[in-house]
Structure formats: structure tokens, C-alpha cells
Design a protein around this motif. Sequence first.
Motif, PDB file in Angstrom:
ATOM      1  N   GLU A  49       0.728  -1.148  -0.039  1.00  0.00           N
ATOM      2  CA  GLU A  49      -0.036   0.020  -0.041  1.00  0.00           C
ATOM      3  C   GLU A  49       0.869   1.392  -0.043  1.00  0.00           C
ATOM      4  O   GLU A  49       0.343   2.281  -0.348  1.00  0.00           O
ATOM      5  N   MET A  50       1.982   1.279   0.529  1.00  0.00           N
ATOM      6  CA  MET A  50       3.097   2.396   0.744  1.00  0.00           C
ATOM      7  C   MET A  50       3.895   2.339  -0.394  1.00  0.00           C
ATOM      8  O   MET A  50       4.604   3.403  -0.739  1.00  0.00           O
ATOM      9  N   GLU A  96       3.467   7.796  -2.347  1.00  0.00           N
ATOM     10  CA  GLU A  96       2.761   8.878  -3.196  1.00  0.00           C
ATOM     11  C   GLU A  96       3.522  10.186  -2.902  1.00  0.00           C
ATOM     12  O   GLU A  96       3.039  11.339  -3.569  1.00  0.00           O
ATOM     13  N   LYS A  97       4.708  10.167  -2.299  1.00  0.00           N
ATOM     14  CA  LYS A  97       5.021  11.366  -1.872  1.00  0.00           C
ATOM     15  C   LYS A  97       6.660  11.681  -2.116  1.00  0.00           C
ATOM     16  O   LYS A  97       7.148  12.832  -2.671  1.00  0.00           O
ATOM     17  N   ILE A  98       7.488  10.501  -1.975  1.00  0.00           N
ATOM     18  CA  ILE A  98       8.835  10.657  -2.167  1.00  0.00           C
ATOM     19  C   ILE A  98       9.161   9.487  -3.214  1.00  0.00           C
ATOM     20  O   ILE A  98       8.865   8.394  -3.085  1.00  0.00           O
TER      21      ILE A  98
END
Length: 332
Positions: A218-219, A248-250
Amino acid sequence: MRTVIRAGIMILLLNISFRAAAQQNIQFSQYVFNGLSVNPAYAGYKEDLYVNATYRHQWAGFPGAPRTGGASIDGATGNDKKVGLGMQLLFDRLGPQDALSLYGSYSYRIPLDDEDTRRLCLGIGAGVTQYAIDGTALAYVDNDDEAIPTGKQSVWVPDARFGIYYYTSKFYAGVSVMDLFSLYTDASRYTWKGNNYSTIRKTQHMYLTAGTMFQLNEMLQLKPSILIKEDFKGPTSVDLNAFLLIGEKIWLGGSYRTNAKLWKKGNLPKDLSQLNAASAMVEFYATPTFRIGYSYDLNVNKMAGYQGGSHEMSLGFLFPSKKFTVQNPRYF
């Protein structure tokens, strides 16, 4: 005298580089986050207006080291987003030599399914490049040497490019040919008061690219990709890339670049050594529409001990429309 010695070393290295890899085109390490730099058919991929800026300082600490930068803007137009438009401004400086380029790109984006998850894009680009040499940056052997220009001498040369780009939500592939006119124009020769001299210029390149996304959990998502760059003269350049997308950030990852003899080229010496480089990259989404990127490149060869690596910074801005809805995230 020290300046003259350094200039001589630089010229020697440039000649070695020319023998090993011909005249290589501009390539940013972070092209994986802005495909417009290697394929005009990429224009409009993110659909909403996207602005990207990149600056690269290569071989830090080396006299006359290359400095390269660029800014681009692209987006898709029309209700069906079938037309992509883009523009690029690039500069490349190497010692007293520099090149300034401006390109416009057009992409026709053909939907391949009703859900609009797959498109085949056909792109063309056209522009001009100014090749120049700055006489004030050269070291005099004798005072008032008439062989050295008193200022900057330059010439403008037209150019074109072509590309094909296919993508889905989890895969992409593309092929492009850049600097199409370089075989028929020569901007490397200058004349000054009866003295002839030359500068390094861009040459025709073909790019083959492909990549995909794997959902690990999921991550975490994994994005491997490859780029093959061919200049039809020197060894073929191959980039192997791998990135992890965290929440979804890095984006964290890296690239390994090497030269390979994929087919026989009669002009290459048999004892030619490989030019290898490795890159570490991080891309951070400060907001859903603002991206900050950094990469550090290090040559994995004999030159590694003579320079401090290469640093590259990039910024990306997405200007979403009022109808901004991304059903399929733009991972490429």
C-alpha cells in the motif's frame, strides 16, 4: 602558465571524450521525471500545464567544467486532450564554448480505449541552436593574439526532432530521433581574421525508452526503466534506472550508465575503455502540484579522482485546470 596548462588538460580530455563517445547530446539525469527532454511526443503527457526547470553542474571542481540548464513548459489542449504542445529553452556551457537552444514541440495523442488509460502519441519538434565561443574566456599565450576573438562569436542553426510515445497507467515506451539536421549543417567551424577554429556541436541521436510500475504494497511502488542512447558514431549509451515511490510523496532511486558495443562500428578502437557513471536521486512532492528533485552523479572510472561529481537540481510545477481530476496518476 597554470591557466594554459589547465586549458591544455581540458582540451586533451575533450579529445579523449570525442574518441570515446563522439559529440554527446545534452542529457539530464532527471529526464525520467520530464520526458520532453528526450522525446517531443511526450508533450502533454501530464495533460494540465506543467513547468519544469533543471540546472546541472558537471564535474564539480574541474576547470571549465560543463554547466547545463533548461526550462520547459507543456500541456494538452482541447476537451479530448488530443493535442499536446511544449516549449524548451536549453543552454550548455563548456569552457569558452556554449550552445543556446529553443525548441517547440507538437504531439498528436491518440486514445486507444474508452477509459483513456492508453494513448499513442506522435510528436515533432523544431527549433534553433546558437553555437558560440567567447574569446574573453580564452588564455593568451602572447598579448594581443589576433587568433583569439575579442568577444563572443556565434552562429544560429535550425534543427528538428521526431518521436513516438506510448503509455498506459503502468507502462510506457518511446523512440525518438533528436537533432535531425545536424548531419546536414555544421556550426562548429568559425573564421576570425583569417584564422579557422572549431567548437563541439550536437550530433544526431536516437533514444529508446521504456519503463513500468509495480505495486509492492500500500505504501511502496517500484519503477524500473531503461534508456538506450545511440549517436551512430561512438559506443551506445545505456541507462538502467530503478526508483521507489513512497506513499505517493517521495521518489528514491538511482541510475547506472555505461557504454556498450551493441553492434559493430568500424570507427571504434578495439581497446576502447568503458565510461561508466552512477547516479543517486531523490524527488520530493512538497505539495500535490510542486516537485523538488536532486541528483548526484559520480564517474565510475579513472576520472573519478579528478573531479567532485555532478550535481543536478530540478523543480516542477503543475498548474491544474478547474476540471483537474487525475483518474490515472502520471508516474512517467
